[in-house]
Design a protein around this motif. Structure first.
Motif, short mmCIF file in Angstrom:
data_model
loop_
_atom_site.label_atom_id
_atom_site.label_comp_id
_atom_site.label_asym_id
_atom_site.label_seq_id
_atom_site.Cartn_x
_atom_site.Cartn_y
_atom_site.Cartn_z
N TRP A 170 0.82 -1.21 0.00
CA TRP A 170 0.00 0.00 0.00
C TRP A 170 0.85 1.26 0.00
CZ3 TRP A 170 -4.80 0.33 -1.41
CH2 TRP A 170 -5.60 -0.81 -1.35
N ARG A 171 2.04 1.18 0.59
CA ARG A 171 2.95 2.33 0.51
C ARG A 171 3.42 2.52 -0.93
NH1 ARG A 171 8.47 3.71 2.02
NH2 ARG A 171 9.04 1.52 2.23
N GLY A 172 3.70 1.43 -1.61
CA GLY A 172 4.09 1.53 -3.01
C GLY A 172 2.96 2.05 -3.88
N GLY A 175 5.75 -10.05 -11.50
CA GLY A 175 6.62 -9.81 -10.37
C GLY A 175 5.93 -8.89 -9.38
N TYR A 176 6.24 -9.08 -8.10
CA TYR A 176 5.58 -8.30 -7.06
C TYR A 176 5.76 -6.78 -7.20
CZ TYR A 176 4.26 -12.53 -4.59
OH TYR A 176 3.69 -13.74 -4.26
N PRO A 177 6.89 -6.26 -7.69
CA PRO A 177 7.01 -4.81 -7.84
C PRO A 177 6.01 -4.21 -8.83
CG PRO A 177 9.18 -5.81 -7.79
CD PRO A 177 8.20 -6.94 -7.88
N ALA A 178 5.41 -5.02 -9.69
CA ALA A 178 4.41 -4.49 -10.63
C ALA A 178 3.06 -4.30 -9.97
CB ALA A 178 4.27 -5.44 -11.82
N PHE A 179 2.82 -4.99 -8.86
CA PHE A 179 1.50 -5.00 -8.24
C PHE A 179 1.05 -3.62 -7.74
CE2 PHE A 179 -1.33 -7.36 -4.96
CZ PHE A 179 -2.41 -7.26 -5.81
N PRO A 180 1.87 -2.90 -6.94
CA PRO A 180 1.42 -1.59 -6.46
C PRO A 180 1.13 -0.61 -7.60
CG PRO A 180 3.33 -2.33 -5.22
CD PRO A 180 3.18 -3.26 -6.38
N ALA A 181 1.94 -0.66 -8.65
CA ALA A 181 1.74 0.25 -9.78
C ALA A 181 0.40 -0.01 -10.47
CB ALA A 181 2.90 0.11 -10.77
N LEU A 182 0.04 -1.28 -10.59
CA LEU A 182 -1.24 -1.62 -11.21
C LEU A 182 -2.41 -1.25 -10.30
CD1 LEU A 182 -0.21 -5.03 -12.77
CD2 LEU A 182 -0.91 -3.01 -14.05
N LEU A 183 -2.26 -1.49 -9.00
CA LEU A 183 -3.32 -1.09 -8.06
C LEU A 183 -3.57 0.41 -8.11
CD1 LEU A 183 -2.45 -3.25 -4.89
CD2 LEU A 183 -4.31 -3.62 -6.54
#
Length: 379
Positions: free
Chosen positions: A76-78, A99-107
């Motif tokens: 959520w911080r990302g 990859g997990y780093p893509a998840f916050p950007a998509l959210l």
């Protein structure tokens, strides 16, 4: 000119196709920003001219649920940081590469109503892409069959292939290296961006078991892990096999250009580059890969006759020597296998993916199907 955000995890399998798309979008006059983790922004030369942003991204490990609360906070911080980026950069679309780093950007893109797409490099839909598949506007795949992809998403799924670097794609126009019965036989051994311990242990001894008239023709380039390289170098020297070893091969396209045979893992980028260039291979899928996706990745190339797949449990020096003799003693069969590998390559992957990204407001665009390969050259 439009702005696009590419979001990718920190491994080479995610970063290489993202870099290829970034280069193509910039060539078309757009601006591109990359969102990744600390690993992703360290790949040398991949994202020259692209503004990069490192965002926190929690990693959810199934066997360590005690860390999930911390992972949610980081995610959520990302997401919050990505929304701040979007306020100034104002992307026309956000494209995730897994990859997990893509998840916050998509959210963050979902929250802000920004069009989204994901690209799946493997023959099995990855965890993050599975989670967001329902909400994204388009899903780009690399194989005609992608496991774990729901039929409900068929209308927004597009087969584009896995983009490769321009230097690798250029190899498609070059002929398979001349291979004469008594000439040099060049072998490229690569375990991908992380190397592979089993290749360093097995390959030198396997090549040493070849008949003397074949063994003396070998010229090996071997990419190994730091902790394995000295032992592998000593093995090659003990067997009197000429070998150049390195932990990183910055000139991989040129190494691939001169290789007659590649021995390696079956990661998404490896398969894409082999089929783009048209190089036969002996593939040893990583058994611990999520959902055994490397075995699935190797299936299409192997079925076409461009590769042999050996399960890691069966990958011994004896087995490698046996397969090498079947392949390497017939130059015509090797060249035919190279053509079979090339037949399943998708050279238009990056342009097709860029077209899809540019047309996210018309998600029903259809891309042409790739013709399937016919009878295998070797099995």
């Amino acid at each position: 000119m439009k702005h696009y955000v590419l979001a990718a995890g920190g491994t080479g399998g995610h970063m290489v196709p993202a870099a290829a798309l970034a280069a193509e979008l910039m060539r078309r006059g757009h601006r591109v920003a990359l969102v990744s983790d600390a690993r992703g922004v360290r790949f040398p030369g991949l994202f020259d001219g692209v503004q990069t942003h490192v965002l926190p991204a929690g990693r959810f490990q199934v066997k360590k649920p005690q860390g999930w609360a911390s992972a949610v906070r980081e995610m959520w911080r990302g997401r919050a940081m990505a929304r701040q980026l979007y306020q100034t950069f104002k992307p026309a679309a956000v494209i995730g590469f897994g990859g997990y780093p893509a998840f916050p950007a998509l959210l963050a893109a979902f929250a802000d109503g920004i069009p989204t797409a994901v690209h799946e490099q493997n023959a099995v839909l990855g965890r993050v892409n599975r989670v967001v598949a329902r909400r994204v506007d388009a899903i780009a795949t690399s194989y005609e069959e992608t496991a774990r992809l729901s039929p409900r998403h068929a209308d927004k799924t597009h087969l584009v292939g896995n983009p490769v670097r321009e230097a690798v794609l250029a190899l498609r126009a070059r002929p398979y290296p001349l291979l004469e019965e008594d000439g040099i036989f060049r072998v490229l051994v690569t375990g991908g961006s992380q190397g592979a311990n089993i290749l360093s242990r097995v390959v030198p001894d396997g090549l040493a078991m070849l008949p003397p008239n074949f063994r003396r023709r070998l010229q090996v380039t071997h990419q190994a892990r730091v902790e394995d390289i000295d032992a592998a170098r000593a093995q090659y020297a003990a067997h009197d096999i000429p070998a150049e070893l390195a932990t990183y091969l910055p000139d991989m396209p040129e190494q691939l250009a001169w290789a007659h045979l590649v021995i390696g893992r079956a990661g998404a980028s490896t398969i894409a580059e082999l089929t783009a260039a048209g190089r036969p291979a002996i593939l040893v899928p990583l058994p611990s890969a999520t959902d055994d996706h490397q075995t699935a990745n190797a299936r299409e190339m192997t079925k076409a006759g461009g590769a042999r797949t050996i399960a890691q449990g069966d990958f011994t020096a004896v087995e490698l020597a046996k397969q090498m003799q079947k392949l390497g003693l017939d130059p015509a069969a090797m060249e035919n296998a190279a053509g079979r590998a090339r037949s399943v390559g998708r050279p238009n992957a990056v342009s097709d993916l860029a077209d899809l990204v540019e047309s996210l407001d018309a998600p029903r665009v259809r891309l042409p199907k790739v013709q399937k390969a016919s009878k295998p050259a070797f099995a």
